[in-house]
Design a protein around this motif. Structure first.
Motif, short mmCIF file in Angstrom:
data_model
loop_
_atom_site.label_atom_id
_atom_site.label_comp_id
_atom_site.label_asym_id
_atom_site.label_seq_id
_atom_site.Cartn_x
_atom_site.Cartn_y
_atom_site.Cartn_z
N THR A 49 -0.64 9.15 -3.19
CA THR A 49 -0.39 8.25 -4.32
C THR A 49 -1.72 7.76 -4.87
O THR A 49 -2.77 8.05 -4.31
CB THR A 49 0.40 7.01 -3.88
OG1 THR A 49 -0.48 6.20 -3.06
CG2 THR A 49 1.63 7.37 -3.08
N ASP A 109 -3.00 5.12 -4.49
CA ASP A 109 -3.73 4.27 -3.54
C ASP A 109 -4.70 5.05 -2.68
O ASP A 109 -5.55 4.47 -2.02
CB ASP A 109 -2.75 3.49 -2.65
CG ASP A 109 -2.23 2.26 -3.35
OD1 ASP A 109 -2.76 1.92 -4.44
OD2 ASP A 109 -1.29 1.63 -2.84
N GLY A 142 5.41 0.18 0.21
CA GLY A 142 4.52 0.76 -0.81
C GLY A 142 4.50 0.00 -2.12
O GLY A 142 5.05 -1.10 -2.26
N GLY A 143 3.89 0.66 -3.11
CA GLY A 143 3.62 0.04 -4.39
C GLY A 143 4.84 -0.45 -5.15
O GLY A 143 4.70 -1.23 -6.09
N GLU A 144 6.03 -0.02 -4.77
CA GLU A 144 7.21 -0.51 -5.49
C GLU A 144 7.36 -2.01 -5.35
O GLU A 144 7.99 -2.65 -6.19
CB GLU A 144 8.48 0.23 -5.04
CG GLU A 144 8.95 -0.07 -3.63
CD GLU A 144 8.40 0.89 -2.59
OE1 GLU A 144 7.28 1.39 -2.77
OE2 GLU A 144 9.09 1.12 -1.58
N GLN A 174 0.85 -1.19 0.00
CA GLN A 174 0.00 0.00 0.00
C GLN A 174 0.88 1.24 0.00
O GLN A 174 1.71 1.41 0.89
CB GLN A 174 -0.89 0.01 1.23
CG GLN A 174 -1.69 1.31 1.37
CD GLN A 174 -2.35 1.44 2.72
OE1 GLN A 174 -3.32 0.78 3.02
NE2 GLN A 174 -1.81 2.30 3.57
N SER A 175 0.68 2.11 -0.96
CA SER A 175 1.43 3.35 -1.00
C SER A 175 0.76 4.40 -0.12
O SER A 175 -0.36 4.21 0.33
CB SER A 175 1.54 3.85 -2.44
OG SER A 175 2.31 2.93 -3.20
N ASP A 193 4.01 10.39 2.82
CA ASP A 193 4.02 9.07 2.19
C ASP A 193 5.02 8.14 2.88
O ASP A 193 4.73 6.97 3.12
CB ASP A 193 4.33 9.19 0.69
CG ASP A 193 3.11 9.60 -0.10
OD1 ASP A 193 2.00 9.62 0.47
OD2 ASP A 193 3.24 9.90 -1.30
N GLU A 215 4.25 4.52 4.59
CA GLU A 215 4.76 3.31 3.94
C GLU A 215 5.85 2.61 4.76
O GLU A 215 6.26 1.50 4.41
CB GLU A 215 5.32 3.67 2.55
CG GLU A 215 4.25 4.17 1.60
CD GLU A 215 4.83 4.68 0.28
OE1 GLU A 215 6.03 4.46 0.01
OE2 GLU A 215 4.08 5.31 -0.48
#
Lengths: 460, 460, 460, 460
Positions: free
Chosen positions: B152, B154, B181-183, B147-148, B172, B176
């Motif tokens: 973002t 998200d 996060g989303g990475e 989850q970002s 952020d 995170e």
């Protein structure tokens, strides 16, 4: 903080008038005023504090005809405005005080805040004037006639879609008080007159009118709609000036500038900004012949080149026809005084700027005054003219030259001591040695003394 | 705050197990635990504090399997998120504590925060567990795997265009931490494993995975992309469960639910939400036979009718196939426990809601637990089942039923005294007379005792 | 158009196989096929048309494994999509034919359209195959499995706010037919299977699956969500390949690429594109060992430098890790064949491009094939490998190497005559002298012969 | 199409003057004009075509003081504008003709197009006037002074972000020709005068000025900025009226209306629209005493109720203060003539409207004229006044009452035969039996005879 008496001996004095510099002058300050100024005196003054002025230069404290002591920049675009307002709501008076301290720190002893939320700016003004808070002397316009709040088309056009209604309403009301927002554009002339009358009856020091629109976030400053008809403007001018207040105008086109000259504006903010349309010669002549004061906002060559190099939208502001207009106004001998439109950005906002944006940033509260002086010299003024424009001329424009703007006996003792000659290089105004305001030496290193927006927070 | 001993005499006790209510029960609490519970005792217990339970009802403190103690609602859409974060940055731990107090005020003695900024939520958890701050007992997941942050896609997809970069980056990173996060979606499986390992080695109590996307502001919750491949999910599950933590999943489609059942999720948050696609019978059966716990979020009829009447997007959340799924899961005897996804909105945000939005709002921190009970009974559960679902079953789902979830000798003394019978009408859980947590009587009227987001500011 | 017999005498032949060039070869074409190929013949062939090949070079017609014969570019971002669709709706079959003519004009005799509106592309394919229209031979996939229409998040995310609903619905239905859009992501596996079965029963030539998302306008191609679970993908692969069709995949991350290799994809479009994450060595090795074909989309140095110089988002496409992935795949000996993702932009769209965008534009239908050859040589292939990759290898990848891809007796006579040696400089493929397709000489100067999108209108 | 002579015998004639209806009138038409009109004649007229008027009613052809014969609606918001322009570019003259046929089909024999792309509208006007195309007689203003094209803030504020630049530039130039766009607002008064002079020297029939802004898509029609200063307006008025053209104004506030009355506007379009601010009594009186003509756009009760029931933004247009202004103008006896602002929407656009939007839609080209009549009667006019307002008064307003607007000997023979009495119920104007224009019977059933925007396409 205020020394009882101060003497500055043996200094070169540029007094803010048309007179040429007095070499080896001595100045005595008592009770916040200049009481004696002697040319090449046989003996030096004695005082509680004695400043050795040899090799130094004195000039009047700088005056800025146009500032906004909150962060107008954040408000006028969508980057950071909601964040700024949410973060500092409830502390805006402190923000204004901090901003006045930044101005003072860099030598601007008097500022004219031509538009702001009434309560915080008046609160800060009164605290400073009462000596409770150190800071640049504030003259305040309160809200601008015909300007809606931050959460409207006049600032952040769609910010309401990102904020709670109650917050946005509260902030807008604060900024429009006592009801000077865009609804005036739709009202009957008598209703407009009532609102303006109510406004001038508060304790404001000056009044400003949005003659043209302020659609800054919708159309990238490319528009110049007229907000009021000529007869409504006449009525507004008459009420404001009838109340003994100076009237400041916001225009952004050659036609709107022509109108305010016809109607008798006192101070014309950024009047060189005409949506990149060069002023016709007839308008240059008309403005040059006019008694009112232009308060243009030039950019330094360095800033301008930086903006052009990175293709920045700000290049449009001080370049092209806007600079050309200004060159011709200078050449024609028009009345021009120092104005920066500066405001106080917080540390988060400043961190977002690129090096090019930061270098000689015209809206840098405090340092911006010196950028103005340098930019005006680059645009055609002599150092002497520019220095007068940044001191005495602002005082004349606002009708306070009886007490401010020059280093003359009887005037309020606002004076800067510099380490280098500002006539040789006007940029030397940045080489500040000592700032004296109201006859007291300011501890500029200690400013701001209650950091709010300038603090770099550690958060959890 | 904690009385040395408390006795509750003559009360009707619903103890949270499958047992039927004990009429005329007496309960003795010492050192934060239930030490004696007697059925129809000849004589009443003596204690420092004695509560006359005649005509009253006792039940275990409520437990909520899914909350977010900051304002997830503001974060998950664009209305108010920047404002909220700017206003409370630096006070988020206090916000979490305040939120835990709101939960406790209305009878929820234990909450499982399944996703939040790590530092504030862990800070609040520790302060409460150490007895420094009153509040609902917190078990915390910290950040969610995959989850970002708020700025973002998200959460607030284009909020970065309205905020300073430094602020957005800071927020952020906070959300995170430690890099979940989303990475992760783009990384090699080994890199993902490293990050998750790092996460479970912190002092979190449970862990949550976004199995499907959280594109809430871009596509109005209509999507259900898979974030991780099956082999990556297997690896994440293995690391989390291998570390002895319960694994919570976020799914939003029938296929993703099928996957997490196959992979062995412990708690399946809002598993009835399937983008309005009815679960096939085979999936209902599979879930019903499964050992893990669903944590569905039903809506009361009253809320649902309100949303439908005004054509509100929230009608989609608890209605249609989502309710139909839940009815069939109840009928099939699936494991279902109380979860609200509740969060703490501030006064500005609350002022924006319409009456329909406020009535039985499922995400109302505190009151939401009772709305869950009512909604589940309306959807097909018996009162007894619902009450068990809101107490013991949450404890089982999270593996803390050795100490929490029922009123049994030896367990932690979290108990509610009600003025009316919750079996007759589960809504009577709202008729709270006394809240006891950790064997101490809570002064609910005094909560929150350090108001932050619930305060109604006066600003200048 | 088709000459009865054609002889090419005395030419240097690169036949598309691993064989080294035949100097002084003669080729006889009859009934659309190569019937005799002689090495250094004593006497030349006689034919209706005789081409003197001395000093010239022959090679197979180019084949492009991935095109979209409408303007995918306009559809995949918000610039010009509505305009394009409104302007050409009703003429899309003509657009596809015009596009096939552009491809042929520059030497690409066969194209694989891996995703398009079914009716126009199948109509164009059939018209060309039936000899009614001149053009590159088309193999068509129709709609892509799991791709929604132009007016959805998969292309122009908010275009529906700017178009009439009826128009948008009509266009989306055209592009998704027979129901292959995003709703598949939410469906039960059996429902997905039904839709795919229906799809393969139409007269498509191949099928493509969106393994990862296509959120191109929402998040600037930065995402790589998985659209289908592994078991759903397995089912789709099984239906498509079970029907004798080659399966083409769209992936955009290392994990999704790993999945499709595991599952057995036939052609992997832009598999080097991994959101700038370098492939781990293990993945490089796995792909290199794999029987399926990568269809990467490299950029030439010139294009890449142009994009980087102007800070263009397209720099990300072929640069950085994407190029590094490709270099390593070439070095590891992975199967790689020509694919451009080219499409046909109209004159208004082209007029908007900057010089940098136009130079070696990889998506330039027709010329793009030669840019691919040059880019692959710049990335590490030999000329010989690249030429084979642009001819024979595409035929192998799609299982049509029994009739296409090489200049061998018995194969369909698609052959290019060049004025300069493509082995010495692969860019010489642009020095086209004669294009022969199906054994007929193409009047390339006359193409396109029914200009639609390439016409420069005069409007009132 | 044109019968040589037509007689209408025994009809009840409302001739468009103040006279009361002539019962049993007979009318003889020759060479496109009324040549004899007899009251209660002893014998009936003979002619090539004889219409038995017994039980029927005759009135002058309707005239509409304000239409736009392309789809202004699509242009003025973001829904469908790009699509519309891309679809019909190159066919706009045909669109104008089709629109003129829709007007004629429902009894409007003359329309004043007060703003449109010059070339298409003048082309259509000339084709109709030359008898090459059937249609309502067109008087055309060409472009509006101070109005930018469709791809600007005056129409679709951000449409350029969704279209190719070349297309948008081409369309904007077409609409602004000969250079009348927003740049006028920034120009020197002499430059403005040059442009307007150039404009009036083309073959337009009237000229229109945007006195207030047209920021319809940015701010939902809530603004009323002034575009020109009073002295610039004076100059424009002087050039237009000096060239013998009628001057039409667009205003949207009480102050701008006051200004145009002061300056001498001929036709004041939607002058009752004042951003919901009620006109002060003094303004009502001033307008009522003024020689120029208001061209208000009322809504029927049915439409208004529909809009209010569904909370539609259009409710604002004809309701509240706008209706109240109109009631008072009627009561005060102000000059008011028929104007609809109608335009021609295509079938895709119409399909998007809800039933409420379609019912009595004021901008419905053709039928809208009757809605105007009904709405004005509902707002306080007598049937007789309304009918005069929709015929003779438009002719007077535009100075063409020497030949149009009434059924009088010597005037052009535009006449409607109705099946029911329009005095008894003004809605009976919809009960059209026969339309005669220029002395010829129109085959209304055959209109439009070259459908473009009204066709329902079948596409591939």
């Amino acid at each position: 903080m205020k020394a009882e008496t101060i003497a500055i001996n043996g200094i070169t004095l540029i007094d803010g008038t048309d007179a040429k510099p007095l070499e080896n002058a001595s100045i005595l300050i008592e009770d916040g005023k200049f009481v004696r100024i002697e040319e090449s005196p046989v003996e030096r003054f004695e005082a509680d504090t004695v400043i050795d002025g040899r090799g130094k230069y004195a000039m009047p404290g700088l005056m800025d005809a146009n500032v906004h002591l909150t962060d107008g920049l954040s408000l006028t675009n969508n980057f950071g405005g909601i964040e700024y307002l949410a973060r500092y709501e409830g502390r805006l008076k402190e923000i204004c005080e901090e901003a006045a301290q930044l101005a003072l720190k860099y030598g601007t002893t008097t500022v004219f805040d031509t538009g702001n939320a009434y309560r915080p700016i008046i609160g800060a003004r009164d605290a400073i004037n009462a000596g409770k808070v150190v800071g640049s002397r504030i003259y305040a316009a309160g809200a601008i006639i015909g300007q809606s709040g931050p959460f409207t088309r006049d600032f952040m056009v769609d910010a309401r879609t990102r904020a709670t209604k109650r917050f946005a309403d509260r902030i807008d009301a604060l900024w429009e008080w006592p009801g000077l927002g865009g609804e005036l554009l739709l009202m009957d002339i008598e209703q407009v007159a009532d609102r303006v009358q109510q406004h001038v009856e508060t304790d404001i020091d000056l009044a400003k009118v949005f003659v043209t629109d302020h659609l800054v976030s919708s159309f990238q400053n490319s528009t110049a709609y007229l907000q009021f008809s000529e007869r409504v403007l006449e009525r507004i001018f008459s009420i404001v000036q009838g109340a003994g207040l100076k009237l400041v105008t916001h225009t952004s086109s050659i036609e709107s500038l022509n109108t305010v000259v016809e109607l008798g504006a006192d101070v014309m903010v950024h009047h060189n900004v005409t949506q990149q349309v060069p002023m016709p010669d007839s308008l240059i002549e008309k403005v040059a012949a006019y008694r009112g004061w232009g308060a243009p906002q030039p950019t330094t060559n360095r800033f301008q080149h930086g903006m052009e190099a990175i293709g920045h939208g700000w290049a449009r502001y001080g370049g092209g026809a806007h600079r050309y207009n200004l060159e011709r106004l200078i050449e024609a001998g028009a009345n021009l005084c120092l104005a920066t439109d500066a405001c106080e950005s917080d540390t988060d906002r400043l961190a977002d700027f690129s090096p090019e944006e930061l270098q000689d940033r015209p809206w840098d509260l405090g340092r911006g005054s010196v950028y103005w002086l340098r930019a005006m010299v680059e645009t055609g003024m002599s150092s002497h003219q520019a220095l007068r424009g940044g001191t005495r001329d602002v005082a004349i424009a606002y009708g306070v030259d009886d007490k401010l703007g020059t280093v003359e006996v009887g005037k309020i003792a606002d004076i800067l001591v510099l380490d280098a000659d500002p006539i040789a290089d006007v940029g030397n105004v940045a080489r500040l040695n000592t700032v004296i305001k109201d006859g007291g030496i300011i501890d500029t290193a200690a400013l701001p003394d209650n950091p709010v927006a300038t603090v770099d927070g550690i958060f959890d």
